[in-house]
Design an enzyme around this catalytic site. Structure first.
Site, PDB file in Angstrom:
ATOM      1  N   ALA A  62      86.157  44.157  82.848  1.00  0.00           N
ATOM      2  CA  ALA A  62      85.342  42.953  82.966  1.00  0.00           C
ATOM      3  C   ALA A  62      86.560  41.852  84.212  1.00  0.00           C
ATOM      4  O   ALA A  62      87.127  42.138  84.801  1.00  0.00           O
ATOM      5  CB  ALA A  62      85.919  41.527  81.328  1.00  0.00           C
ATOM      6  N   GLY A 101      85.995  47.233  80.931  1.00  0.00           N
ATOM      7  CA  GLY A 101      84.279  46.955  80.546  1.00  0.00           C
ATOM      8  C   GLY A 101      83.681  47.925  82.166  1.00  0.00           C
ATOM      9  O   GLY A 101      82.449  47.980  81.090  1.00  0.00           O
ATOM     10  N   GLU A 104      83.182  50.402  79.089  1.00  0.00           N
ATOM     11  CA  GLU A 104      81.504  50.154  78.571  1.00  0.00           C
ATOM     12  C   GLU A 104      80.555  50.550  78.659  1.00  0.00           C
ATOM     13  O   GLU A 104      79.554  50.871  78.640  1.00  0.00           O
ATOM     14  CB  GLU A 104      82.278  49.450  77.963  1.00  0.00           C
ATOM     15  CG  GLU A 104      83.974  48.920  77.084  1.00  0.00           C
ATOM     16  CD  GLU A 104      84.185  47.656  76.458  1.00  0.00           C
ATOM     17  OE1 GLU A 104      84.485  47.008  77.515  1.00  0.00           O
ATOM     18  OE2 GLU A 104      84.462  47.769  75.802  1.00  0.00           O
ATOM     19  N   GLU A 124      92.460  48.080  78.126  1.00  0.00           N
ATOM     20  CA  GLU A 124      92.754  46.408  78.246  1.00  0.00           C
ATOM     21  C   GLU A 124      93.898  46.347  77.073  1.00  0.00           C
ATOM     22  O   GLU A 124      94.745  44.998  77.402  1.00  0.00           O
ATOM     23  CB  GLU A 124      91.610  46.546  76.828  1.00  0.00           C
ATOM     24  CG  GLU A 124      90.429  46.153  77.748  1.00  0.00           C
ATOM     25  CD  GLU A 124      89.281  47.547  77.621  1.00  0.00           C
ATOM     26  OE1 GLU A 124      90.090  48.738  77.580  1.00  0.00           O
ATOM     27  OE2 GLU A 124      88.182  47.366  78.252  1.00  0.00           O
TER      28      GLU A 124
END
Ligand code: 3H9
Length: 697
Positions: A62, A101, A104, A124
């Protein structure tokens, strides 16, 4: 330019992301990705989809910078689920790093292929977060709950081969043509159809996996907020369906994201990258070539520096003034290699190969061709000047002459040479092969080229270099004086050493100040204080530390210091004799002893640091408040999740800190508690150190 592109190649949609530097999932990237996925999935001409990235890496996660802004659709969890829901098979083609992310997104795809050099992970936790776009539910389905937990709790990525073995990816690509391999793989996926990770079962786990994991993190991740929540999510993946697991994951992710810990860790992440931005140094600044490094002084520090330089690939010459010193240096280096081998960090062959680049002697002529000399002799100005005078005579023109001084005036050292532009301070922290921090001290005349080369050196050594100005103790040790001073005063005022240590340890410091003193050696600080002529004329100043050193109680190395240590143990045990000594000294000095609570201990020690840090900023010794934070989190055991002393100050509010410092000034005297003018100014106009940094840019 739009960061996401779609192109059709033989009925395969190639979606490529091009958002430098690391293809983070900014709003524009998410928007483009969602649009093209929907478009490609709806297109009857498209038989398969491949997602690939341009530049140096696959999606690195992210976009962390957006976490401080209100979330904007499309949200990442929805994109991952939309990819998974595609009726057309989707393949992720990974190079560089697929992190957070990014992984992911890849796990939302039906298949994953990766270059052999690629790395995959969910880091994370290092930002005080948990994977918030179904990672906690998808990874256990692919690699099992135990491995998923390990990856998420450590934050460490794994290589492509390990990912293949674990079932995280489907193929390791052996050519350099990742796009070609992606198209080829996608063509084979057409017949196989989509394979939805969300529908896979989670394999059975050992009954006590989660309980053990919780016990483990209570020790390892002391006081951290996100690890326990990661365990909760992974445990859920073994108990409930995918959708329910994702719902809880989302709630816990938001809790983590909004926590002060995550803000502190995110600040630390960016602060460590900002240190490389030095106003008069640019990409165009010339950098000197370093091949041979000479290290002067074969003590523990010198040998540690030599070992680090060897492992970074340099040719190293270790110089000491006698055979005995050299033997000690050689033995230390061999011991460090043995430790590396025992921990599986280096092989016996690699050790032998590396040692071929090491030479040792007591002859200054052997360093004459060095590109960089790092002096690590005693912390004594007269000795340093003599050494630099000699170096000036023997070293080739253009060589960098660095001092590993931890406190002394770099300009005075430079003045012992006729080439002050080539002299710099490189303050390594002990143990030099482990500690990542390096203070780079620029003297009045140090050239930009020498600073740029020192920054490059720290990268090659795998360390973080912070450029600071020249003053006694520079940034780190100058601030340490205020912290240590308050600790010493608190001892005399009534707080036992073990109380102070426990309070600060529980607050998050890696160790309490009294345990640190014993570890570093109380003789070291004592000698440094003896050398100074500018210390306050106050009998309380570092009184207990001085008394212990004068009694020969140097700490761990003598088995006694502030604490006592059993033979071979590093475990500090309070010594009643020391407490008697402190009580007596308080009486002698007329100090009334009282009960001191945890809040006062924290405020006195930490606000002392902040006030000195603000003075350092005000004097321009540090470029930014965030540089000070990098120094304290990497060199002095300041809790990373609190961001560093200056970030922590912002979280408390500068006006509150300033008011308290004024109270301390009135109570304990202006000599130690005169508030920094910068702090007063920022507190007065509702400012913060973060804003100060922004304006300084
Ligand atoms: C996440 O994904 C949460 C999700 O689970 C859920 C969401 C709902 N964002 O390190 P470098 C910048 S959390 C924004 O020097 P390297 C960095 O600041 C995220 N910016 O390069 C620097 O900028 P500048 C999980 C980022 O080659 C530049 O890129 N992911 C981000 O040594 C180069 O960085 C992570 O935690 C980012 N995510 O290392 C990965 N990442 O040039 C964090 C980097 O202005 N990133 N930047 O100073 C890394 O670990 C390293 O940057 C990486 C490259 C290994 C990728």
């Amino acid at each position: 330019m739009k960061p996401v592109h779609l192109e059709l190649r033989d009925n395969i949609a190639l979606i490529s992301i091009d958002s430098p530097p690391v293809n983070a999932l900014s709003h524009a990237v998410r928007d483009g990705l969602m649009r093209f996925i929907e478009q490609a999935d709806a297109d009857a001409e498209v038989n398969a989809i491949a997602i690939i990235c341009d530049g140096r890496t696959f999606i690195a996660g992210a976009d962390i910078r957006e976490f401080d802004m209100p979330p904007q659709a499309p949200h990442l969890p929805d994109i991952v689920d939309r990819i998974d829901a595609c009726e057309t098979p989707v393949v992720a083609a990974i190079h560089g790093t697929a992190l957070g992310g990014g992984l992911e997104v890849a796990m939302g795809c039906h298949y994953r292929i990766a270059l052999a050099s690629a790395k995959l992970g969910l880091p994370e936790v290092l930002l005080g977060l948990l994977p918030g776009a179904s990672g906690t539910q998808r990874l256990p389905r692919l690699v099992g709950a135990e491995m998923a937990l390990n990856m998420m709790l450590s934050g460490k990525p794994i290589g492509a081969k390990a990912a293949l073995d674990a079932g995280l990816i489907d193929e390791v690509v052996t050519t350099d043509d990742l796009a070609g391999a992606a198209l080829e793989f996608a063509a084979t996926a057409i017949d196989k159809g989509p394979r939805h990770v969300r529908d896979l079962p989670v394999a059975e786990v050992a009954d006590d996996l989660f309980e053990k994991s919780r016990i483990n993190i209570a020790k390892k991740a002391r006081g951290l907020f996100s690890p326990e929540r990661i365990i909760r999510c992974v445990e859920l993946s073994t108990q409930v369906g995918y959708d329910e697991g994702c719902k809880v994951e989302r709630e816990l992710f938001m809790e983590c994201k909004d926590s002060p810990q995550s803000a502190g860790l995110r600040h630390a992440f960016f602060a460590e990258r900002t240190v490389n931005k030095v106003p008069d140094i640019s990409k165009e600044t010339k950098v000197k070539n370093i091949d041979k490094v000479a290290v002067l002084g074969a003590g523990t520090m010198g040998a540690g520096i030599a070992y680090s330089c060897l492992n970074a690939g340099y040719n190293v010459h270790l110089l000491d003034n006698n055979e005995e010193g050299l033997e000690r240096g050689r033995a230390t280096i061999h011991k460090l290699f043995a430790g590396g081998i025992a921990r599986g960090k280096i092989s016996e062959e690699k050790k032998l190969e590396t040692l071929e680049r090491l030479s040792l002697s007591a002859d200054y002529d052997d360093v004459s061709d060095a590109d960089l000399v790092i002096e690590a002799v005693f912390e004594n100005m007269a000795i340093k000047k003599e050494v630099f005078g000699k170096l000036d005579e023997v070293c080739k023109q253009g060589a960098i002459l660095a001092s590993n001084t931890s406190t002394l005036d770099v300009d005075e050292i430079a003045a012992a040479t006729k080439r002050p532009q080539d002299v710099i301070g490189l303050h390594f922290f002990s143990p030099a092969h482990i500690m990542r921090l390096l203070e780079i001290i620029r003297g009045k005349e140090t050239s930009a080229e020498v600073i740029a080369t020192s920054l490059r050196l720290t990268k090659t050594l795998g360390k973080i270099g912070v450029v600071v100005g020249n003053c006694f103790g520079f940034v780190g040790n100058r601030m340490l004086y205020s912290y240590g001073r308050e600790n010493q005063f608190l001892l005399l005022e009534g707080a036992p050493p073990e109380q102070i240590d426990k309070v600060l340890y529980d607050w998050g410091m890696a160790m309490g100040p009294n345990a640190v003193g014993d570890l570093a050696g109380l003789d070291v600080g004592y000698k440094a204080r003896q050398e100074r002529t500018d210390l306050p004329d106050d009998p309380r100043f570092y009184r207990i530390a001085d008394m212990l050193a004068e009694l020969g109680r140097y700490g761990q190395k003598t088995g006694k210091g502030m604490y006592i240590y059993e033979e071979g143990s590093r475990q500090p045990t309070p010594d009643p004799q020391v407490q008697i000594m402190i009580d007596k000294e308080s009486r002698t000095l007329g100090i009334e002893r009282r009960d001191i609570d945890a809040e006062e201990i924290i405020e006195r020690c930490i606000y002392g640091l902040i006030n000195e840090g603000a003075k350092i900023l005000e004097e321009g010794i540090a470029l930014r408040a965030s540089d000070i934070d990098v120094i304290w989190t990497n060199g002095y055991g300041f809790p990373r999740h609190r961001g560093g002393p200056m970030h922590y100050a912002d979280t408390v509010e500068l006006a509150k800190i300033y008011a308290r410092i004024c109270e301390f000034r009135d109570q304990f005297g202006a000599e130690f508690w005169e508030p920094s003018e910068l702090l007063a100014e920022l507190a007065g106009n509702g400012g913060s150190f973060a804003e100060f940094d922004k304006n300084a840019k």
